[in-house]
Design a protein around this motif. Structure first.
Motif, short mmCIF file in Angstrom:
data_model
loop_
_atom_site.label_atom_id
_atom_site.label_comp_id
_atom_site.label_asym_id
_atom_site.label_seq_id
_atom_site.Cartn_x
_atom_site.Cartn_y
_atom_site.Cartn_z
N LEU A 177 0.82 -1.21 0.00
CA LEU A 177 0.00 0.00 0.00
C LEU A 177 0.86 1.26 0.00
N LEU A 178 2.05 1.17 0.54
CA LEU A 178 2.94 2.33 0.63
C LEU A 178 3.50 2.75 -0.73
N LYS A 179 3.23 1.97 -1.75
CA LYS A 179 3.69 2.32 -3.09
C LYS A 179 2.97 3.55 -3.64
N VAL A 180 1.80 3.88 -3.09
CA VAL A 180 1.05 5.03 -3.61
C VAL A 180 0.66 6.07 -2.56
N ALA A 181 0.70 5.71 -1.30
CA ALA A 181 0.34 6.68 -0.25
C ALA A 181 1.00 6.26 1.06
N ASP A 182 1.12 7.21 1.96
CA ASP A 182 1.80 6.91 3.22
C ASP A 182 0.90 6.12 4.18
N LYS A 183 1.52 5.65 5.24
CA LYS A 183 0.83 4.81 6.22
C LYS A 183 -0.37 5.53 6.83
N ASN A 184 -0.26 6.83 7.06
CA ASN A 184 -1.34 7.60 7.66
C ASN A 184 -2.60 7.59 6.79
N TYR A 185 -2.42 7.71 5.48
CA TYR A 185 -3.55 7.68 4.54
C TYR A 185 -4.32 6.38 4.68
N TRP A 186 -3.59 5.25 4.61
CA TRP A 186 -4.25 3.94 4.68
C TRP A 186 -4.81 3.68 6.08
N SER A 187 -4.12 4.15 7.09
CA SER A 187 -4.57 3.96 8.46
C SER A 187 -5.92 4.62 8.70
N LYS A 188 -6.12 5.80 8.15
CA LYS A 188 -7.41 6.49 8.30
C LYS A 188 -8.56 5.68 7.70
N ILE A 189 -8.30 5.08 6.55
CA ILE A 189 -9.35 4.28 5.90
C ILE A 189 -9.64 3.02 6.71
N ILE A 190 -8.60 2.37 7.18
CA ILE A 190 -8.77 1.16 7.97
C ILE A 190 -9.46 1.50 9.30
N LYS A 191 -9.12 2.63 9.90
CA LYS A 191 -9.77 3.04 11.15
C LYS A 191 -11.25 3.37 10.92
N THR A 192 -11.58 3.88 9.76
CA THR A 192 -12.99 4.12 9.43
C THR A 192 -13.74 2.80 9.47
N ARG A 193 -13.11 1.74 8.96
CA ARG A 193 -13.71 0.41 9.01
C ARG A 193 -13.94 -0.02 10.45
N GLU A 194 -12.98 0.27 11.33
CA GLU A 194 -13.11 -0.09 12.74
C GLU A 194 -14.30 0.65 13.37
N ILE A 195 -14.44 1.92 13.04
CA ILE A 195 -15.55 2.71 13.58
C ILE A 195 -16.89 2.17 13.06
N LEU A 196 -16.94 1.90 11.76
CA LEU A 196 -18.18 1.38 11.18
C LEU A 196 -18.55 0.02 11.77
N THR A 197 -17.55 -0.78 12.09
CA THR A 197 -17.80 -2.11 12.63
C THR A 197 -18.18 -2.09 14.10
N HIS A 198 -17.42 -1.33 14.89
CA HIS A 198 -17.57 -1.42 16.34
C HIS A 198 -18.31 -0.25 16.98
N HIS A 199 -18.47 0.84 16.24
CA HIS A 199 -19.13 2.02 16.80
C HIS A 199 -20.14 2.58 15.80
N TYR A 200 -20.87 1.70 15.15
CA TYR A 200 -21.78 2.11 14.08
C TYR A 200 -22.74 3.19 14.55
N ILE A 201 -23.15 3.11 15.79
CA ILE A 201 -24.11 4.08 16.32
C ILE A 201 -23.54 5.50 16.32
N ASP A 202 -22.20 5.62 16.33
CA ASP A 202 -21.55 6.93 16.34
C ASP A 202 -21.39 7.54 14.95
#
Length: 121
Positions: A68-93
Motif C-alpha cells: 500500500l505504501l507504493k502510492v500513499a503513506d501509512k497515515n492515509y491507509w490507516s485512516k481508511i482502515i480506522k474508518t472500518r473499525e468505527i463502522l464495525t464497532h461504533h456504528y451508532i456513532d
C-alpha cells in the motif's frame, strides 16, 4: 500475498467504490440520507461497502505491509482502515455527514490510488 488474491481484493474495492458512487449519485447533502427510507437504505448500504473496503485494505496490509505504501503513506491507509473499525464497532456513532464527506471528498482519490496499485501488480 499472491498476485491472484491481491488482484481479487483490489477488484473488490473498485467494485465497491463503483456501487457507492452509484448509490451516492442522487445524494446532494447529508440530509438526503435521512429524508426517507430510500435515503436510509443508501446510507446503510454505503456504510457497509465502506466497511468492506476497509476490511479488504486491512487484509492487504496484514499480508504485505509495503504494498500500500507504493502510492500513499501509512497515515492515509490507516485512516481508511480506522474508518472500518468505527463502522464495525461504533456504528451508532457514525453520522450522515461523515458518510457524505467520505463519498463527496475522498472516494475518487481512493479509486485513483487503487487503480495505481492494481497497475503495480
Amino acid at each position: 500475498m499472491d498476485k491472484a488474491n491481491l488482484l481479487e481484493l483490489l477488484n473488490f474495492i473498485l467494485e465497491s467504490i463503483s456501487l457507492i458512487k452509484d448509490r451516492f449519485d442522487s445524494i446532494n447533502d447529508s440530509d438526503d440520507f435521512l429524508k426517507n427510507k430510500d435515503g436510509l437504505m443508501k446510507l446503510d448500504a454505503i456504510s457497509m461497502r465502506l466497511q468492506s473496503i476497509g476490511e479488504a485494505l486491512k487484509n492487504i496490509d496484514k499480508r504485505d505491509r509495503e504494498f500500500l505504501l507504493k502510492v500513499a503513506d501509512k497515515n492515509y491507509w490507516s485512516k481508511i482502515i480506522k474508518t472500518r473499525e468505527i463502522l464495525t464497532h461504533h456504528y451508532i456513532d457514525i453520522d450522515a455527514e461523515t458518510i457524505f464527506m467520505i463519498c463527496d471528498e475522498k472516494l475518487t482519490e481512493l479509486e485513483k490510488n487503487i487503480l495505481i496499485l492494481k497497475s503495480k501488480i
